[in-house]
Design an enzyme around this catalytic site. Sequence first.
Site, PDB file in Angstrom:
ATOM      1  N   LYS A  13     -23.142   5.881  28.299  1.00  0.00           N
ATOM      2  CA  LYS A  13     -20.936   5.517  27.548  1.00  0.00           C
ATOM      3  C   LYS A  13     -20.751   6.525  26.804  1.00  0.00           C
ATOM      4  CE  LYS A  13     -23.852   1.661  26.280  1.00  0.00           C
ATOM      5  NZ  LYS A  13     -24.219   0.486  26.206  1.00  0.00           N
TER       6      LYS A  13
ATOM      7  N   CYS B 234     -66.011 -20.962  52.744  1.00  0.00           N
ATOM      8  CA  CYS B 234     -67.043 -21.459  52.715  1.00  0.00           C
ATOM      9  C   CYS B 234     -67.204 -22.054  54.492  1.00  0.00           C
ATOM     10  CB  CYS B 234     -66.968 -22.996  51.850  1.00  0.00           C
ATOM     11  SG  CYS B 234     -65.069 -24.183  52.872  1.00  0.00           S
TER      12      CYS B 234
ATOM     13  N   CYS C 180     -64.705 -26.556  48.688  1.00  0.00           N
ATOM     14  CA  CYS C 180     -65.191 -25.167  49.478  1.00  0.00           C
ATOM     15  C   CYS C 180     -65.172 -25.002  47.799  1.00  0.00           C
ATOM     16  CB  CYS C 180     -63.918 -25.317  49.602  1.00  0.00           C
ATOM     17  SG  CYS C 180     -64.085 -23.226  49.530  1.00  0.00           S
TER      18      CYS C 180
ATOM     19  N   LYS D 178     -31.370   0.404  31.076  1.00  0.00           N
ATOM     20  CA  LYS D 178     -30.423  -1.005  31.758  1.00  0.00           C
ATOM     21  C   LYS D 178     -31.131  -2.017  31.894  1.00  0.00           C
ATOM     22  CE  LYS D 178     -27.070  -1.650  35.303  1.00  0.00           C
ATOM     23  NZ  LYS D 178     -27.661  -3.149  35.421  1.00  0.00           N
TER      24      LYS D 178
ATOM     25  N   LYS E 110     -29.179   4.139  38.507  1.00  0.00           N
ATOM     26  CA  LYS E 110     -30.354   3.765  38.784  1.00  0.00           C
ATOM     27  C   LYS E 110     -31.094   4.413  39.303  1.00  0.00           C
ATOM     28  CE  LYS E 110     -27.928  -0.937  39.593  1.00  0.00           C
ATOM     29  NZ  LYS E 110     -28.440  -1.596  39.768  1.00  0.00           N
TER      30      LYS E 110
ATOM     31  N   GLU F 288     -47.861 -18.787   8.869  1.00  0.00           N
ATOM     32  CA  GLU F 288     -47.137 -18.415   7.500  1.00  0.00           C
ATOM     33  C   GLU F 288     -45.304 -18.864   7.452  1.00  0.00           C
ATOM     34  OE1 GLU F 288     -48.620 -15.683   4.255  1.00  0.00           O
ATOM     35  OE2 GLU F 288     -49.246 -14.707   6.705  1.00  0.00           O
ATOM     36  N   TYR F 289     -45.108 -18.526   8.779  1.00  0.00           N
ATOM     37  CA  TYR F 289     -43.935 -18.442   8.985  1.00  0.00           C
ATOM     38  C   TYR F 289     -43.138 -20.020   9.386  1.00  0.00           C
ATOM     39  CZ  TYR F 289     -39.418 -18.415  11.767  1.00  0.00           C
ATOM     40  OH  TYR F 289     -37.824 -18.223  12.094  1.00  0.00           O
ATOM     41  N   ASP F 290     -44.569 -19.925  10.343  1.00  0.00           N
ATOM     42  CA  ASP F 290     -44.187 -21.811  10.691  1.00  0.00           C
ATOM     43  C   ASP F 290     -44.210 -22.896   9.816  1.00  0.00           C
ATOM     44  OD1 ASP F 290     -44.308 -21.625  13.260  1.00  0.00           O
ATOM     45  OD2 ASP F 290     -46.472 -21.675  13.694  1.00  0.00           O
TER      46      ASP F 290
HETATM   47  S1  IVH Z   1     -22.843  -1.627  28.554  1.00  0.00           S
HETATM   48  C1  IVH Z   1     -18.694  -2.493  30.364  1.00  0.00           C
HETATM   49  N1  IVH Z   1     -25.715  -1.329  28.052  1.00  0.00           N
HETATM   50  O1  IVH Z   1     -25.302  -3.965  33.282  1.00  0.00           O
HETATM   51  C2  IVH Z   1     -19.678  -2.809  30.717  1.00  0.00           C
HETATM   52  N2  IVH Z   1     -24.880  -2.321  29.434  1.00  0.00           N
HETATM   53  O2  IVH Z   1     -24.870  -3.430  35.757  1.00  0.00           O
HETATM   54  C3  IVH Z   1     -20.596  -1.770  29.106  1.00  0.00           C
HETATM   55  N3  IVH Z   1     -26.142  -4.010  30.940  1.00  0.00           N
HETATM   56  O3  IVH Z   1     -22.408  -6.075  33.087  1.00  0.00           O
HETATM   57  C4  IVH Z   1     -21.817  -1.867  29.372  1.00  0.00           C
HETATM   58  N4  IVH Z   1     -27.950  -3.147  30.077  1.00  0.00           N
HETATM   59  O4  IVH Z   1     -24.488  -6.703  31.051  1.00  0.00           O
HETATM   60  C5  IVH Z   1     -24.925  -1.387  28.579  1.00  0.00           C
HETATM   61  N5  IVH Z   1     -27.993  -1.219  27.686  1.00  0.00           N
HETATM   62  C6  IVH Z   1     -26.819  -1.242  28.797  1.00  0.00           C
HETATM   63  C7  IVH Z   1     -26.669  -2.340  29.640  1.00  0.00           C
HETATM   64  C8  IVH Z   1     -25.957  -2.785  30.263  1.00  0.00           C
HETATM   65  C9  IVH Z   1     -28.085  -4.250  30.825  1.00  0.00           C
HETATM   66  C10 IVH Z   1     -25.550  -4.762  32.321  1.00  0.00           C
HETATM   67  C11 IVH Z   1     -24.829  -4.935  31.447  1.00  0.00           C
HETATM   68  C12 IVH Z   1     -23.496  -5.033  32.570  1.00  0.00           C
HETATM   69  C13 IVH Z   1     -24.263  -4.937  33.867  1.00  0.00           C
HETATM   70  C14 IVH Z   1     -23.956  -4.033  34.598  1.00  0.00           C
END
Ligand code: IVH
Length: 688
Positions: A305, A426, A446, A115, A329, A35-37
């Site tokens: 953050k 084979c 083979c 991330k 990480k 439908e979208y298409d």
């Molecule tokens: S916050 C000052 N949130 O990871 C930068 N970055 O290794 C604040 N990245 O360059 C970024 N997922 O591009 C943020 N959920 C996320 C992220 C994320 C991936 C990337 C970002 C950054 C890199 C650093």
Amino acid sequence: MSQSVRQRVEELRRQIRHHDYLYYVEAKPEISDREYDRLMQELKDLEAAHPDLARPDSPTQRVGGQPIEGFQQVRHEIPMLSIDNTYSMEQLREFDARVARALGTGKYRYLVEPKIDGVAAAVRWENGSLRHVVTRGDGSVGDDVTNNAKRIGAIPLRLLEWHELPAHESQSRSTAQMPVPRVLEVRGEIYWPRDAFARFNAQRAAGGEEVFANPRNGAAGTLKQLDPRAVAQRGLSFIAHGLGVVEPMPAAGASEFNALLRQWGVPTNVQACLCEGIDKVVAAIDEWAEKRYDLPYETDGMVVKVDSFRQREDLGATSKYPRWCIAYKYAAERAGTRLHTVDFSVGRLGTITPVAHFDPVQLAGTTVVNATLHNFDQVARLDVRLGDQILVEKAGEIIPHVVQVDMAKRPRDAKPIAPPAKCPACGGPTQRDEGGVYVRCINPECPAQLKQRLQFFAGRGQMDVENLGPAIVDQLVDSGLVKHFADLYRLAKPQLLDLERMGEKSATALLANIQASRDRGMERLLAGLGIRHVGGRASQVLTEHFGGIDELAKAAQEELSAVHEIGPVIAASIYQFFHATQGREMIRQLKEVGVKMTGDRARRAPAKTPLAGKSVVVTGTLANYTRSQIEQKIKDAGGRVSSSVSKATDFVLVGADPGSKADKAKALGVRTLSQQELERMLQQGEGQ
Ligand code: IVH
């Protein structure tokens, strides 16, 4: 033009944006793809008929776009910093202590989110329209990849004002109704969703093409493609996670800003969690250690953050990293186990791959019992032997692999692994590749290769024969009923009924499925033949260009490599296939059993325009037409568009400020056409 056309165009754009929002931001589509298409097609048709209604931020603009020569460099108004990272909870707590000290008595909260392993980019809208998309580059200057990024559905070409939101959304929002800022630049991640990536890689592997090592490399490679058409099929996506220039600034913190972004149609991370106190952050990180494997993208950690923009400013940045942000990480998962056997699998093209089998281990959310050793170079490099204690690693989506051997624990009777002198399937002769890395079975008959080829031929992206699974293919080959693709179409019901576990009903269904696949057409057939380097995309391009297997088979190598996106390697491989006895015989037999050999271009092409079957190269700028519009006209008239001039070129269309192609045409004695001459030829095609 009537007012109603204008209204309909606007209504269609509104509807498409609405459905984009539901799909990309809410992940709750309300209509089917079909439908979208249909909506999109109607809009495209109306815009084509009324070019004055075209707008650069219309949803149709995702599909146009010309191949480009290279990428412009753009300076980031606000630099794109990278993030400090750590593998240790202790360091994470130290980070929090620094934040607490710097902020004094003030309360603060963290936004914690996965991330994403992708390519960082700045996406900028001005007055609600997409202005550009620029990669992070070195942080100060990146590449303008707007042309390609327009193919990413998750990046809106035009932002939604709050009153354009689906009704239920605008009512239930707790966020204030904010107009879209005049300048909105977000930073985010362009990524390749796991399933789309896996599908693409599987297709590449099946076509004998090289695969991308991981989705991140794949996404980066895709964004650097010069032809945006190649980008569209890959299904990249986007999630915003930060901000650049925003004027005026509508929010006090990241969580609030994210809610607004979603309201405007920009996807943000729905997994983000607002945490007060570092203990809550640690808990969230622990929780995601396993859950992250269920995310649609790959992630190797969590970003932590400070939420408030005021506090971010107070904390500031070092020359490399902001002080308000850190990435935790997860360690790549590795586990020790014992290698008990290595067996050899034979691929569609005869490649023999050593596969390690070991005692079960838990890795990246799954139980792993085997891993590829890739090739015999790898076996030699690791010096791995049967009975060895080995270390196996699996990072997210990547196939598990053996990283290391624990030499201290090598049993005395550990047995070296030699490449098989005979094909394990084979018994035929094997041979090392020129580079010496791969060992191949060189027996064209083979059965192991045939089985793989048949299964591929019948696979989804190819002839799509439902229910022709490995168990049936094995029996068909082992019983000698099928020796070539064409034999599939010669099967009769009594033969099928002789197979194991095959009843009347399934035999009837399978036969019908096989017969139905006869008409799939050139594109699918070509993809299924198993010509090296010819996967789905190449098949599509070649079908559009040649329209029939016979035309393709006749093409000289030079003509093949002049086709857009077809390089010399693919061209050589195709040429070889159609000039080898085996390839010719394969096609002859498929014709004999009535398999359709033509594709869409041939059907669309009118029979007798002066351009039918002609190869045309376009150079310079044309009046009233974009490149893709004129190319489409040529194709509609039965012509083929090539990118470079050779002796095989019939016409070179020369616009204003032509490039070197016009000179080359003269040098080779190829006929040149002015725009008027071409238009006259096109008109001769109409009315027939
Ligand atoms: S916050 C000052 N949130 O990871 C930068 N970055 O290794 C604040 N990245 O360059 C970024 N997922 O591009 C943020 N959920 C996320 C992220 C994320 C991936 C990337 C970002 C950054 C890199 C650093």
